[in-house]
Write a protein that holds these residues in place. Sequence first.
Motif: not given
Length: 109
Positions: A10, A41-46, A49
């Motif tokens: 992240s 967006f990809f930061e938040y995807c990690f 969770p």
Amino acid sequence: MRTVLLLLVSNIFMTIAWYGHLKHNSAALWKVILISWGIAFFEYCFQVPANRLGFLEGINGFQLKMIQEVITLSVFCIFAITYLKEPLRWNYLVAFGLLLGAVYFMFKK
């Protein structure tokens, strides 16, 4: 351990989103903002969770935030030295050491 690994990934995305544009001053600000949002967006995807897993595993909110900050600074140090070509000064290392001390006390029972 999963939480730390997810936070690490992240933070790589976050650092690129927040600071990757600094060497591209000629790019229009609105473009930089849109590209940064896309990377974030990809930061938040990690990140999301990681925090949920950590919390479910018994890490409280304060501890999650402290882990996050140490990882953020670690990733940023590598980024600043390798990509931005900035020197790592002694006082940065002292400040980082103090932050690691804060982590110790954060997890002390």
